[in-house]
Design an enzyme around this catalytic site. Structure first.
Site, PDB file in Angstrom:
ATOM      1  N   GLU A 247      35.704  48.585  44.455  1.00  0.00           N
ATOM      2  CA  GLU A 247      34.773  49.274  45.351  1.00  0.00           C
ATOM      3  C   GLU A 247      35.540  49.772  46.694  1.00  0.00           C
ATOM      4  O   GLU A 247      35.650  48.925  47.293  1.00  0.00           O
ATOM      5  CB  GLU A 247      33.417  48.648  45.503  1.00  0.00           C
ATOM      6  CG  GLU A 247      32.656  48.480  44.465  1.00  0.00           C
ATOM      7  CD  GLU A 247      31.466  49.685  44.298  1.00  0.00           C
ATOM      8  OE1 GLU A 247      31.702  50.655  45.274  1.00  0.00           O
ATOM      9  OE2 GLU A 247      30.944  49.874  43.313  1.00  0.00           O
ATOM     10  N   CYS A 281      31.369  51.468  53.786  1.00  0.00           N
ATOM     11  CA  CYS A 281      31.978  52.175  53.048  1.00  0.00           C
ATOM     12  C   CYS A 281      31.346  53.629  52.742  1.00  0.00           C
ATOM     13  O   CYS A 281      31.434  54.401  52.382  1.00  0.00           O
ATOM     14  CB  CYS A 281      31.979  51.730  51.956  1.00  0.00           C
ATOM     15  SG  CYS A 281      30.584  50.908  51.202  1.00  0.00           S
TER      16      CYS A 281
HETATM   17  P1  NAD Z   1      40.948  45.052  53.097  1.00  0.00           P
HETATM   18  O1  NAD Z   1      41.418  45.925  51.836  1.00  0.00           O
HETATM   19  O2  NAD Z   1      42.089  45.031  54.498  1.00  0.00           O
HETATM   20  O3  NAD Z   1      40.530  43.595  52.539  1.00  0.00           O
HETATM   21  C1  NAD Z   1      39.508  43.412  51.684  1.00  0.00           C
HETATM   22  C2  NAD Z   1      39.871  42.116  51.100  1.00  0.00           C
HETATM   23  O4  NAD Z   1      40.903  42.165  50.559  1.00  0.00           O
HETATM   24  C3  NAD Z   1      39.981  41.000  52.046  1.00  0.00           C
HETATM   25  O5  NAD Z   1      39.324  39.578  51.663  1.00  0.00           O
HETATM   26  C4  NAD Z   1      41.455  40.774  52.257  1.00  0.00           C
HETATM   27  O6  NAD Z   1      42.009  39.331  52.597  1.00  0.00           O
HETATM   28  C5  NAD Z   1      41.947  41.083  50.888  1.00  0.00           C
HETATM   29  N1  NAD Z   1      43.391  41.389  50.738  1.00  0.00           N
HETATM   30  C6  NAD Z   1      44.246  42.124  51.712  1.00  0.00           C
HETATM   31  N2  NAD Z   1      45.496  42.271  51.058  1.00  0.00           N
HETATM   32  C7  NAD Z   1      45.459  42.076  49.881  1.00  0.00           C
HETATM   33  C8  NAD Z   1      46.383  41.839  48.944  1.00  0.00           C
HETATM   34  N3  NAD Z   1      47.623  42.388  49.058  1.00  0.00           N
HETATM   35  N4  NAD Z   1      46.037  41.229  47.574  1.00  0.00           N
HETATM   36  C9  NAD Z   1      44.805  40.975  47.167  1.00  0.00           C
HETATM   37  N5  NAD Z   1      43.740  40.888  48.507  1.00  0.00           N
HETATM   38  C10 NAD Z   1      43.995  41.305  49.580  1.00  0.00           C
HETATM   39  O7  NAD Z   1      39.619  45.895  53.348  1.00  0.00           O
HETATM   40  P2  NAD Z   1      38.843  45.623  54.915  1.00  0.00           P
HETATM   41  O8  NAD Z   1      39.591  45.991  55.900  1.00  0.00           O
HETATM   42  O9  NAD Z   1      38.141  44.078  54.747  1.00  0.00           O
HETATM   43  O10 NAD Z   1      37.401  46.357  54.589  1.00  0.00           O
HETATM   44  C11 NAD Z   1      37.444  47.890  54.676  1.00  0.00           C
HETATM   45  C12 NAD Z   1      37.511  48.531  53.540  1.00  0.00           C
HETATM   46  O11 NAD Z   1      36.643  48.178  52.751  1.00  0.00           O
HETATM   47  C13 NAD Z   1      36.922  50.141  54.049  1.00  0.00           C
HETATM   48  O12 NAD Z   1      38.093  51.067  53.417  1.00  0.00           O
HETATM   49  C14 NAD Z   1      35.699  50.275  53.247  1.00  0.00           C
HETATM   50  O13 NAD Z   1      35.576  51.545  52.878  1.00  0.00           O
HETATM   51  C15 NAD Z   1      35.946  49.252  52.031  1.00  0.00           C
HETATM   52  N6  NAD Z   1      34.646  48.793  51.638  1.00  0.00           N
HETATM   53  C16 NAD Z   1      34.155  49.549  50.248  1.00  0.00           C
HETATM   54  C17 NAD Z   1      32.822  49.051  49.955  1.00  0.00           C
HETATM   55  C18 NAD Z   1      32.302  49.779  48.838  1.00  0.00           C
HETATM   56  O14 NAD Z   1      31.472  49.074  48.121  1.00  0.00           O
HETATM   57  N7  NAD Z   1      32.842  50.564  47.904  1.00  0.00           N
HETATM   58  C19 NAD Z   1      32.047  48.379  50.596  1.00  0.00           C
HETATM   59  C20 NAD Z   1      32.522  47.583  51.986  1.00  0.00           C
HETATM   60  C21 NAD Z   1      33.768  48.094  52.424  1.00  0.00           C
END
Ligand code: NAD
Length: 471
Positions: A247, A281
């Site tokens: 997502e 998002c």
């Molecule tokens: P992010 O991708 O930086 O982090 C999300 C999660 O991934 C965190 O728990 C983080 O610790 C983990 N993570 C970071 N690097 C990783 C790696 N290399 N391997 C595995 N896990 C890793 O995202 P964010 O800044 O926390 O959230 C913002 C983004 O999330 C935006 O792009 C937003 O649109 C998206 N989002 C999507 C939805 C949806 O339902 N589609 C909902 C909420 C947020």
């Protein structure tokens, strides 16, 4: 707080390291969280593997009963959790109530789903045969979640996952490890969920998320977060031929056509682009407006944006709280607003900040080559791009990843026609962010169900629903 929850026990991370959790509005410490790493993830996955057959062997109503008790536990803590969400994420009360309430509702919904339908009778290919399909759990789910709606974005996977007999390792975002992780572990402990059924490993993305996404003992990785990390996770899953459910973000559009009710559109725009400071998002990241209504629309959103109060959500006097971090503020300001202004965009209001408090910002004269148009903003910015026609609006809208769009027109059939041509997961006609309900988000995690699990191409119509409240 600075412990991991693995195999039904709270334990220190192997690294011995902890990180600080801060209240976003004030920077005050909220506590510390454990920094798990690959060894902790491995222990959690092993525990989840060992627990899974026994958990799946329970009768569905027994699993459902655990979920209902978890819901009751969280409901009993509702006020405490709303305040925690406000402090840890920086959202206003309505956002906290939405996050916690949706998380609880998801548990109830999943409890029902688990006891409703265990499969289908299929039309057989040959006469005289009986063809049945049965839903069976996938096994161990690795769940990685973001910081914006930490409780319900975890729960929308955890609840159906557990309901259908899977066990789980949850890695919440490091900016919100308490409401996004520890609270779920506490609920599991409180209701006596069997050890290993729900494990919570807090930690950094690279240290804890990456090993979870790549762990061969995980049957499905469920990731909610950025496209950049999603790409990495998809690649790791592909290398192991494991399914992954992503997502991600989108560059969502808000179309205002020449016959729109401009005041209604402007009210909805406040929700669409500014709810939780635009850090959702489904936030509208581009306002594509036909020239006939551009001037009054810009005036209407500017007037509304100027009236909004930015401050500490706990004061009860803020419409918008702080951005989640300095990195996020800098991304919004330095990589989106400033370069777009340098390319010719104009600031009608906002464009300034005080610490993490970013003023709601209206950018005009935005062209399709500017970052304000091409990038997901994830901040309180409304970029307006003026077009000449409906056709141009549709053409400009499509071609970007989009989760949720809106189209405004007083001709409902026109709205439906335009909505059908927009390539978004969901389209609202004359509304924004109308709640589609947790029940639409997840059908559950079974080998059969996950495969076809997509957002419906088009959810119509929102026009029958009351428009979102103006802020
Ligand atoms: P992010 O991708 O930086 O982090 C999300 C999660 O991934 C965190 O728990 C983080 O610790 C983990 N993570 C970071 N690097 C990783 C790696 N290399 N391997 C595995 N896990 C890793 O995202 P964010 O800044 O926390 O959230 C913002 C983004 O999330 C935006 O792009 C937003 O649109 C998206 N989002 C999507 C939805 C949806 O339902 N589609 C909902 C909420 C947020």
């Amino acid at each position: 707080m600075s412990l991991l929850y693995i195999d039904g026990t709270w334990r220190a991370p192997a690294s011995g390291r902890t990180g600080m959790v801060r209240e976003k509005a004030t920077g005050a410490p909220l506590g510390r969280y454990a920094m798990g790493d690959a060894g902790d993830v491995d222990a959690a996955v092993r525990a989840a593997r060992a627990a899974q057959p026994g958990w799946a062997a329970l009768a569905a109503p027994e699993r459902a009963a655990y979920l209902r008790r978890m819901a009751d536990h969280l409901q009993g803590r509702f006020e405490e959790l709303v305040t925690l969400s406000m402090r840890e994420t920086g959202g206003v009360r309505a956002k906290g109530e939405d996050e916690v309430g949706t998380g609880i509702r998801q548990l109830h919904i999943s409890a029902v789903q688990a006891t409703e339908n265990a499969g289908d009778i299929l039309p057989p290919y040959k006469a005289g045969k009986l063809s049945l399909s049965r839903a069976v759990p996938l096994g161990v789910l690795g769940v990685i979640t973001p910081w914006n709606y930490p409780l319900n974005l975890a729960m929308r996977v955890v609840a159906p996952g557990l309901a259908f007999g899977n066990t789980i390792v949850l890695k919440p975002a490091e900016l919100t490890p308490v409401i996004g992780g520890q609270v779920l572990a506490e609920a599991a402990e409180h209701v006596g969920l069997p050890p290993g059924v729900l494990n919570v490993v807090t930690g950094e993305g690279v240290d804890a998320g990456r090993p979870l996404a790549a762990h061969p003992g995980v049957d499905l990785v469920d990731f909610t977060g950025s496209r950049q990390v999603g790409l990495e996770i998809a690649a790791a899953a592909a290398a192991g031929l494991r399914p992954v459910r992503l997502e991600l973000g989108g560059d969502n559009a808000f179309l205002v056509l020449d016959d729109a009710d401009v005041e209604l559109a402007a009210s909805c725009a406040m929700i669409a682009s500014l709810e939780f400071q635009g850090q959702t998002c489904i936030s509208s990241s581009r306002h594509i407006v036909t020239r006939a209504v551009a001037r009054p629309y810009i005036a209407a959103i500017t007037r509304r944006a100027e009236a909004l109060r930015v401050g500490d959500p706990l004061s009860g006097e803020a419409d918008l709280g702080p951005l989640i971090s300095e990195a996020q503020r800098d991304r919004v300001h330095r990589t989106i607003v400033e370069p777009s202004v340098a390319m010719g965009a104009r600031i009608a209001t906002g464009g300034t900040f005080d610490g993490l408090f970013y003023r709601p910002t209206v950018l005009t004269e935005v062209t399709p080559d500017m970052p304000a148009f091409t990038e997901e903003i994830f901040g309180p910015v409304l970029p307006v791009t003026v077009v000449e026609s409906e056709e141009e609006a549709i053409a400009l809208t499509n071609g970007y990843p989009m989760l949720m769009n809106s189209v405004f027109t007083q001709d409902l059939m026109r709205g439906m026609r335009v909505a059908e041509r927009l390539q978004a997961g969901e389209v609202h006609v004359n509304d924004a962010h109308a709640r589609h309900g947790a029940e639409d988000q997840m059908a559950g995690f079974t080998k059969r169900q996950w495969i076809g699990l997509q957002r419906t191409p088009l959810t119509l119509p929102a026009w029958a629903a009351a428009p979102s409240d103006a802020r």
